[in-house]
Scaffold this motif. Sequence first.
Motif, PDB file in Angstrom:
ATOM      1  N   UNK A   1      93.472  92.351  70.006  1.00 40.81           N
ATOM      2  CA  UNK A   1      92.864  91.038  70.159  1.00 40.81           C
ATOM      3  C   UNK A   1      91.371  91.122  70.463  1.00 40.81           C
ATOM      4  N   UNK A   2      90.734  89.966  70.496  1.00 41.90           N
ATOM      5  CA  UNK A   2      89.314  89.874  70.800  1.00 41.90           C
ATOM      6  C   UNK A   2      89.104  88.874  71.931  1.00 41.90           C
ATOM      7  N   UNK A   3      88.509  89.290  73.044  1.00 43.33           N
ATOM      8  CA  UNK A   3      88.247  88.337  74.135  1.00 43.33           C
ATOM      9  C   UNK A   3      87.250  87.276  73.697  1.00 43.33           C
TER      10      UNK A   3
ATOM     11  N   UNK B   1      89.778  87.234  82.588  1.00 46.11           N
ATOM     12  CA  UNK B   1      90.478  86.117  81.948  1.00 46.11           C
ATOM     13  C   UNK B   1      90.857  85.038  82.964  1.00 46.11           C
ATOM     14  N   UNK B   2      91.276  85.480  84.158  1.00 41.82           N
ATOM     15  CA  UNK B   2      91.745  84.516  85.156  1.00 41.82           C
ATOM     16  C   UNK B   2      90.614  83.922  85.998  1.00 41.82           C
TER      17      UNK B   2
ATOM     18  N   UNK C   1      97.203  88.504  73.237  1.00 40.61           N
ATOM     19  CA  UNK C   1      96.570  88.121  71.965  1.00 40.61           C
ATOM     20  C   UNK C   1      95.049  88.238  72.031  1.00 40.61           C
ATOM     21  N   UNK C   2      94.479  88.218  73.242  1.00 40.73           N
ATOM     22  CA  UNK C   2      93.024  88.317  73.415  1.00 40.73           C
ATOM     23  C   UNK C   2      92.582  89.700  73.873  1.00 40.73           C
ATOM     24  N   UNK C   3      93.514  90.602  74.044  1.00 44.79           N
ATOM     25  CA  UNK C   3      93.214  91.904  74.638  1.00 44.79           C
ATOM     26  C   UNK C   3      92.957  92.956  73.561  1.00 44.79           C
ATOM     27  N   UNK C   4      91.841  93.681  73.630  1.00 44.83           N
ATOM     28  CA  UNK C   4      91.564  94.735  72.648  1.00 44.83           C
ATOM     29  C   UNK C   4      92.651  95.805  72.589  1.00 44.83           C
TER      30      UNK C   4
ATOM     31  N   UNK D   1      77.222  92.599  83.999  1.00 41.28           N
ATOM     32  CA  UNK D   1      77.147  93.163  82.652  1.00 41.28           C
ATOM     33  C   UNK D   1      78.149  92.547  81.686  1.00 41.28           C
ATOM     34  N   UNK D   2      79.188  91.928  82.225  1.00 41.81           N
ATOM     35  CA  UNK D   2      80.268  91.422  81.368  1.00 41.81           C
ATOM     36  C   UNK D   2      81.222  92.508  80.927  1.00 41.81           C
ATOM     37  N   UNK D   3      81.125  93.691  81.530  1.00 40.73           N
ATOM     38  CA  UNK D   3      81.950  94.837  81.120  1.00 40.73           C
ATOM     39  C   UNK D   3      83.239  94.872  81.938  1.00 40.73           C
ATOM     40  N   UNK D   4      84.173  94.033  81.570  1.00 39.44           N
ATOM     41  CA  UNK D   4      85.501  94.009  82.189  1.00 39.44           C
ATOM     42  C   UNK D   4      86.469  94.684  81.216  1.00 39.44           C
ATOM     43  N   UNK D   5      86.812  95.920  81.484  1.00 37.59           N
ATOM     44  CA  UNK D   5      87.599  96.694  80.529  1.00 37.59           C
ATOM     45  C   UNK D   5      89.097  96.544  80.762  1.00 37.59           C
ATOM     46  N   UNK D   6      89.877  96.576  79.677  1.00 38.07           N
ATOM     47  CA  UNK D   6      91.336  96.524  79.840  1.00 38.07           C
ATOM     48  C   UNK D   6      91.863  97.837  80.408  1.00 38.07           C
TER      49      UNK D   6
END
Length: 304
Positions: free
Chosen positions: A281-283, A48-49, A274-277, A256-261
């Motif tokens: 939320x949905x990124x 996100x950052x 609000x964007x975090x699964x 890969x775009x696989x940045x997991x929370x």
Amino acid sequence: MADATRTTATAEPPATTDPAQDAVPVRRPALSPSRASDFKQCPLLYRFRAVDRLPEVPTKAQVRGTLVHSVLERLFALPREQRLPERAKELLEPVWTELASDCPEWTDLFEGDDDGEVESWLRSAGELVDAYFGLEDPRRLEPEACELHVETELSSGVLLRGYIDRLDVAPTGEIRVVDYKTGAAPRQIGEAKAMFQMKFYAVVLWRLRGVVPRQLKLMYLTDGQALAYTPDEAELVRFERTLEAIWQAILKAGRTGDFRPNPSKLCGWCSHQARCPSFGGTPPEYPGWPEPDPGEESVLDRAD
């Protein structure tokens, strides 16, 4: 710091037919202590950052930290005899005016507040400045640099970049790295993140100067306490490998775009729930690995 003590590891910009673009050098992606800490804490926060570069609304406490850091930087630019508590607090209002001019959106934090509330906020910044003077006498110090930009490339090719609050160098050549802390994160978690940051700076300075810093000093202005630590070369070798592993993990996630929370107690301080699964939320759609540089720290990062 003189240029001779810095390493610049900027990549050559790609060829282009646009002269305007030729004039702007493209910087390689780099690892900063704040972004490395973000990835360790939560890979999705890093994305996100550093990748999406989503805006975050700062808190009054964060802006106050930036103000206090700026005041202390200006304090050390004064002659020794003028480095007094009263003089430092005289700097608060003019420095805040300059910061607000550079970042006018910060003044929105005070929209609806009356003059008394703003004055109370400035007084709270003054209390942090007073706490600093309870920890040391700046008239007895002559730092080599304040808010020092440092950058170096490890033998593995990882580019490290950051800003050091203050660098003290003794006549004998011993180095002390000083960092001011004004934040209110949980102490145990905050200290772990702060020491990670300090070891990051220690590695950079060791590689730039060939000298292991004699002391890493954290100054906690909220409670008027200081924490000092002495690293050794073997420890920095291990930490350097940790940074290389973090960077390789970031590159893998970037491909890969696989940045997991990674939910934790620090989620309560996150601006992106609000964007975090993990919070339903949905990124946003992954934009791909950024260029030219996802490693830059903001002044709010540096203020902590």
